[in-house]
Scaffold this motif. Structure first.
Motif, PDB file in Angstrom:
ATOM      1  N   PHE A 230       4.970   2.073  -8.337  1.00 33.93           N
ATOM      2  CA  PHE A 230       5.189   2.735  -6.759  1.00 33.93           C
ATOM      3  C   PHE A 230       6.763   3.430  -7.322  1.00 33.93           C
ATOM      4  N   ALA A 231       7.899   1.589  -8.128  1.00 33.94           N
ATOM      5  CA  ALA A 231       8.875   2.256  -8.230  1.00 33.94           C
ATOM      6  C   ALA A 231       9.510   3.093  -8.909  1.00 33.94           C
ATOM      7  N   ILE A 232       8.471   3.838  -9.804  1.00 29.99           N
ATOM      8  CA  ILE A 232       9.012   4.625 -10.820  1.00 29.99           C
ATOM      9  C   ILE A 232       8.763   6.196 -10.383  1.00 29.99           C
ATOM     10  N   LEU A 233       7.577   5.733  -9.658  1.00 29.66           N
ATOM     11  CA  LEU A 233       7.453   7.396  -9.018  1.00 29.66           C
ATOM     12  C   LEU A 233       8.393   7.841  -8.153  1.00 29.66           C
ATOM     13  N   GLN A 234       9.133   6.794  -7.474  1.00 33.03           N
ATOM     14  CA  GLN A 234       9.548   6.996  -6.306  1.00 33.03           C
ATOM     15  C   GLN A 234      10.993   7.312  -7.098  1.00 33.03           C
ATOM     16  N   ALA A 235      11.811   6.203  -7.709  1.00 35.75           N
ATOM     17  CA  ALA A 235      12.610   6.683  -8.291  1.00 35.75           C
ATOM     18  C   ALA A 235      12.860   7.603  -9.122  1.00 35.75           C
ATOM     19  N   ALA A 236      11.711   7.940  -9.412  1.00 33.16           N
ATOM     20  CA  ALA A 236      11.948   9.493 -10.389  1.00 33.16           C
ATOM     21  C   ALA A 236      12.181  10.859  -9.254  1.00 33.16           C
ATOM     22  N   GLU A 237      11.622  11.045  -7.944  1.00 34.42           N
ATOM     23  CA  GLU A 237      11.543  11.745  -7.473  1.00 34.42           C
ATOM     24  C   GLU A 237      12.873  12.033  -6.251  1.00 34.42           C
ATOM     25  N   TYR A 238      13.785  10.697  -6.268  1.00 36.74           N
ATOM     26  CA  TYR A 238      14.883  10.382  -5.898  1.00 36.74           C
ATOM     27  C   TYR A 238      15.769  10.891  -6.303  1.00 36.74           C
ATOM     28  N   ASP A 239      16.100  10.475  -8.596  1.00 43.38           N
ATOM     29  CA  ASP A 239      16.824  11.322  -8.989  1.00 43.38           C
ATOM     30  C   ASP A 239      16.811  12.646  -9.446  1.00 43.38           C
ATOM     31  N   ALA A 240      15.559  12.864  -9.456  1.00 37.69           N
ATOM     32  CA  ALA A 240      15.832  14.276  -9.966  1.00 37.69           C
ATOM     33  C   ALA A 240      15.988  15.170  -7.831  1.00 37.69           C
ATOM     34  N   VAL A 241      15.923  14.686  -7.423  1.00 43.07           N
ATOM     35  CA  VAL A 241      16.642  15.050  -5.835  1.00 43.07           C
ATOM     36  C   VAL A 241      18.271  15.069  -5.843  1.00 43.07           C
ATOM     37  N   VAL A 242      18.968  13.925  -6.504  1.00 38.62           N
ATOM     38  CA  VAL A 242      20.253  13.782  -6.498  1.00 38.62           C
ATOM     39  C   VAL A 242      20.388  14.505  -7.626  1.00 38.62           C
ATOM     40  N   SER A 243      19.987  14.863  -8.393  1.00 31.66           N
ATOM     41  CA  SER A 243      20.815  15.373  -9.441  1.00 31.66           C
ATOM     42  C   SER A 243      21.248  16.734  -9.447  1.00 31.66           C
ATOM     43  N   ILE A 244      20.157  17.392  -8.423  1.00 32.71           N
ATOM     44  CA  ILE A 244      20.099  18.871  -8.089  1.00 32.71           C
ATOM     45  C   ILE A 244      21.160  19.128  -6.492  1.00 32.71           C
ATOM     46  N   THR A 245      21.116  17.666  -5.816  1.00 28.04           N
ATOM     47  CA  THR A 245      22.205  17.929  -4.200  1.00 28.04           C
ATOM     48  C   THR A 245      22.939  16.718  -4.495  1.00 28.04           C
ATOM     49  N   ARG A 246      23.948  16.265  -5.508  1.00 26.18           N
ATOM     50  CA  ARG A 246      24.711  15.389  -5.466  1.00 26.18           C
ATOM     51  C   ARG A 246      25.201  14.671  -4.513  1.00 26.18           C
ATOM     52  N   THR A 247      24.235  15.046  -3.496  1.00 25.00           N
ATOM     53  CA  THR A 247      24.847  13.708  -1.673  1.00 25.00           C
ATOM     54  C   THR A 247      24.865  12.510  -1.633  1.00 25.00           C
ATOM     55  N   ASP A 248      23.940  11.808  -2.843  1.00 26.02           N
ATOM     56  CA  ASP A 248      24.264  10.356  -3.578  1.00 26.02           C
ATOM     57  C   ASP A 248      23.758  10.331  -4.511  1.00 26.02           C
ATOM     58  N   PRO A 249      24.633   9.192  -5.209  1.00 19.88           N
ATOM     59  CA  PRO A 249      24.657   8.553  -6.392  1.00 19.88           C
ATOM     60  C   PRO A 249      23.053   8.167  -7.285  1.00 19.88           C
ATOM     61  N   SER A 250      23.032   8.490  -7.828  1.00 15.89           N
ATOM     62  CA  SER A 250      21.591   8.593  -9.257  1.00 15.89           C
ATOM     63  C   SER A 250      21.864   7.286  -9.169  1.00 15.89           C
ATOM     64  N   TYR A 251      20.122   6.599  -9.087  1.00 13.53           N
ATOM     65  CA  TYR A 251      19.706   5.321  -8.981  1.00 13.53           C
ATOM     66  C   TYR A 251      19.780   4.764 -10.523  1.00 13.53           C
ATOM     67  N   LEU A 252      19.598   5.565 -11.461  1.00 15.62           N
ATOM     68  CA  LEU A 252      19.701   5.454 -13.434  1.00 15.62           C
ATOM     69  C   LEU A 252      19.635   6.808 -13.777  1.00 15.62           C
ATOM     70  N   ILE A 253      19.139   7.944 -13.670  1.00 12.67           N
ATOM     71  CA  ILE A 253      19.118   9.702 -14.587  1.00 12.67           C
ATOM     72  C   ILE A 253      19.971  10.161 -13.683  1.00 12.67           C
ATOM     73  N   SER A 254      20.568  10.637 -13.981  1.00  8.35           N
ATOM     74  CA  SER A 254      21.085  12.189 -13.947  1.00  8.35           C
ATOM     75  C   SER A 254      21.249  13.196 -14.966  1.00  8.35           C
ATOM     76  N   VAL A 255      20.991  14.036 -14.132  1.00 10.47           N
ATOM     77  CA  VAL A 255      20.457  15.573 -15.267  1.00 10.47           C
ATOM     78  C   VAL A 255      21.431  16.351 -15.232  1.00 10.47           C
ATOM     79  N   ALA A 256      22.382  17.544 -15.601  1.00 14.06           N
ATOM     80  CA  ALA A 256      22.827  18.680 -14.814  1.00 14.06           C
ATOM     81  C   ALA A 256      21.717  19.937 -14.686  1.00 14.06           C
ATOM     82  N   ALA A 257      22.397  20.804 -13.324  1.00 17.05           N
ATOM     83  CA  ALA A 257      21.212  20.969 -12.640  1.00 17.05           C
ATOM     84  C   ALA A 257      22.198  21.936 -12.130  1.00 17.05           C
ATOM     85  N   PRO A 258      21.424  23.316 -12.943  1.00  9.63           N
ATOM     86  CA  PRO A 258      22.046  25.125 -12.115  1.00  9.63           C
ATOM     87  C   PRO A 258      22.234  24.820 -10.929  1.00  9.63           C
TER      88      PRO A 258
END
Length: 378
Positions: free
Chosen positions: A27-55
Motif C-alpha cells: 500500500f505504501a509503495i503504491l500510494q507513494a508512487a501515485e503521489y510523487d507522479a502527480v506532484v512531479s507534474i503539479t508542483r503543488t506539494d513537495p515530493s515524498y521521495l522521487i521528483s522527475v522533470a515533467a513537460p
C-alpha cells in the motif's frame, strides 16, 4: 481509489505474495508512487521521495495511473493481466495526445525509481526462527496457533521514520505488578468466549474488526470519505500517501517493539495464573478468548496503533465528524465519526480477548507519534 481497490482485490488471494511480506508495504509503495507522479507534474506539494522533470501540459491523472500500474505489475507479476486491464480502462478515459503520453512517461519513471529504492529494504529477508520464552511474562505461541511470522519486520527500512525503534514505547509494567493484574483481570472477564459481562454489541465489535485486515478497512474508509467529499486528484492522492506511509511505518515500529519486549498474550497469562507469578491473578487453565489469538507478542496493540494513525490522518484531511459505514465479510458497522470508529477498533481487541488495556494504551501512543511524524515530514 480504483488502484487502491485493485490492491485490496489482489491481496484477497493469500498466495499473491510471500506470507513473510507485510501487506502495508505494498500500500505504501503504491500510494507513494501515485503521489510523487502527480506532484512531479503539479508542483503543488513537495515530493515524498522521487521528483522527475515533467513537460508543461503533462496529464497528472495519466501519470498516477501508470505509476500505480507499474508498481502493482512489479510487485505481483502473476496478477499482471488484471492490472493491465485496469490500466487500459483508466487510460481510455483520458483524451489521447501529448499530455497523456508525457504523463505516462512521468508515472513510469517515478515507479521505476521508487521500486528500485525499496528493493533492498530488508522485506525479503528470511525471518529469524522464533524461540519461545519460558518465564513469567515471556511470549510463547498459543497452542494450535500458527508460528510467529513477522519476527524481523521491525528491522525493515521504514518509509519515513529513521528506524523501527524511533518511537519504541517504554517497557510495560511487569506481569507481577498490580497494574498488570488489573488490566489482565479486565480482559479475563470481558474477553472470554462465554463472557457474561461483555455486551452483544461488544461481541459484534470484537468479531467485526477481526473479520478483515484492519489496513484494508481504513483504506476503504478513506475511499468513502474521498468520494463523499468529492475530493480532487491532488488532495486524494496526498491523503492516501499520508495514510499508507503512516500505516506501513507503524507496522514496522509495532514489530520492533513486539519482539523487543516479547510479552505473552492474555490467554497465556490467564491459563498460567495458577503458577503464582502474580498473587492478584487467579489462573484458569480452561480460559478461552472470544477469538483465536494472533501469532505474535501482545505489547503494544496493533489495532490501537493502526486505528490511531488512521484517525489522525483522515481527520486531518477530511474532518472527524463524518458518518462511516464499514463492511467486513458481509457485516456492516456504522459510526457517527472517525474517532468513534477508531475507538471501537481499539476496544474490540480487549473484547475479543486479544489485548489488555496496557497494550492498547501503548499502541495509541505509538500511532499518534508515527502519524504526527509522517504528516510533518511528508
Amino acid at each position: 481509489m480504483e488502484w487502491n481497490r485493485e490492491l485490496i482485490s489482489i491481496l484477497s488471494d493469500p498466495k499473491a505474495q510471500p506470507a513473510t511480506v507485510h501487506p502495508t508495504r505494498s500500500f505504501a509503495i503504491l500510494q507513494a508512487a501515485e503521489y510523487d507522479a502527480v506532484v512531479s507534474i503539479t508542483r503543488t506539494d513537495p515530493s515524498y521521495l522521487i521528483s522527475v522533470a515533467a513537460p508543461r501540459g503533462a496529464r497528472a491523472d495519466a501519470a498516477a495511473d501508470q505509476a500505480a500500474h507499474d508498481v502493482l505489475a512489479a510487485l505481483y507479476p502473476a496478477k499482471r493481466a488484471g492490472v493491465d486491464q485496469r490500466l487500459a480502462a483508466q487510460l481510455a478515459a483520458i483524451a489521447d495526445g501529448r499530455g497523456k503520453r508525457d504523463g505516462i512517461r512521468v508515472g513510469g519513471a517515478v515507479a521505476r525509481r521508487l521500486l528500485a529504492l525499496r528493493s533492498h529494504d530488508g522485506s525479503s529477508a528470511t525471518p529469524t526462527r522464533f524461540a519461545p520464552g519460558v518465564g513469567p511474562g515471556a511470549y510463547r505461541p498459543t497452542p494450535g496457533s500458527p508460528a510467529p511470522v513477522y519476527t524481523n519486520w521491525g528491522s525493515v527500512k521504514p518509509f519515513v521514520l529513521a528506524s523501527g525503534s524511533q518511537f519504541r514505547p517504554a517497557a510495560p509494567p511487569p506481569v507481577s505488578s498490580a497494574a498488570y493484574a488489573t488490566a489482565l483481570n479486565q480482559v479475563k472477564s470481558l474477553g472470554r468466549d462465554t463472557s457474561t459481562t461483555r455486551t452483544p454489541d461488544q461481541t459484534a465489535s470484537g468479531k467485526f474488526w477481526a473479520a478483515a485486515p484492519i489496513w484494508n478497512l481504513w483504506n476503504e474508509a478513506a475511499q468513502d470519505l474521498a468520494t463523499t467529499q468529492n475530493s480532487g486528484l491532488e488532495k486524494t492522492v496526498k491523503a492516501f500517501a499520508d495514510l499508507d506511509l503512516s500505516l506501513a511505518d507503524t507496522v514496522i515500529a509495532l514489530y520492533d517493539a513486539k519482539y523487543h519486549y516479547r510479552v505473552w498474550r492474555p490467554v497465556t497469562a490467564i491459563r498460567l495464573g495458577g503458577t503464582h507469578y502474580n498473587p492478584r491473578v487467579v489462573g484458569d487453565p480452561r480460559w478461552t478468548p472470544l477469538l483465536p489469538t494472533a501469532p505474535d507478542p501482545s505489547f503494544p496493540g496493533a489495532h490501537a496503533a493502526l486505528s490511531q494513525v488512521a484517525q489522525t490522518v483522515l481527520t486531518a484531511f477530511f474532518g472527524g465528524q463524518h458518518r462511516l459505514a464499514l463492511t467486513a465479510k458481509g457485516t456492516t458497522r456504522t459510526f457517527d465519526s472517525i474517532p468513534a470508529a477508531a475507538n471501537d477498533a481499539t476496544l474490540s481487541r480487549l473484547w475479543a480477548g486479544q489485548h489488555t488495556a496496557i497494550d492498547n494504551s501503548s499502541g495509541l501512543q505509538l500511532g499518534s507519534q508515527v502519524a504526527e511524524f509522517v504528516g510533518r515530514h511528508l
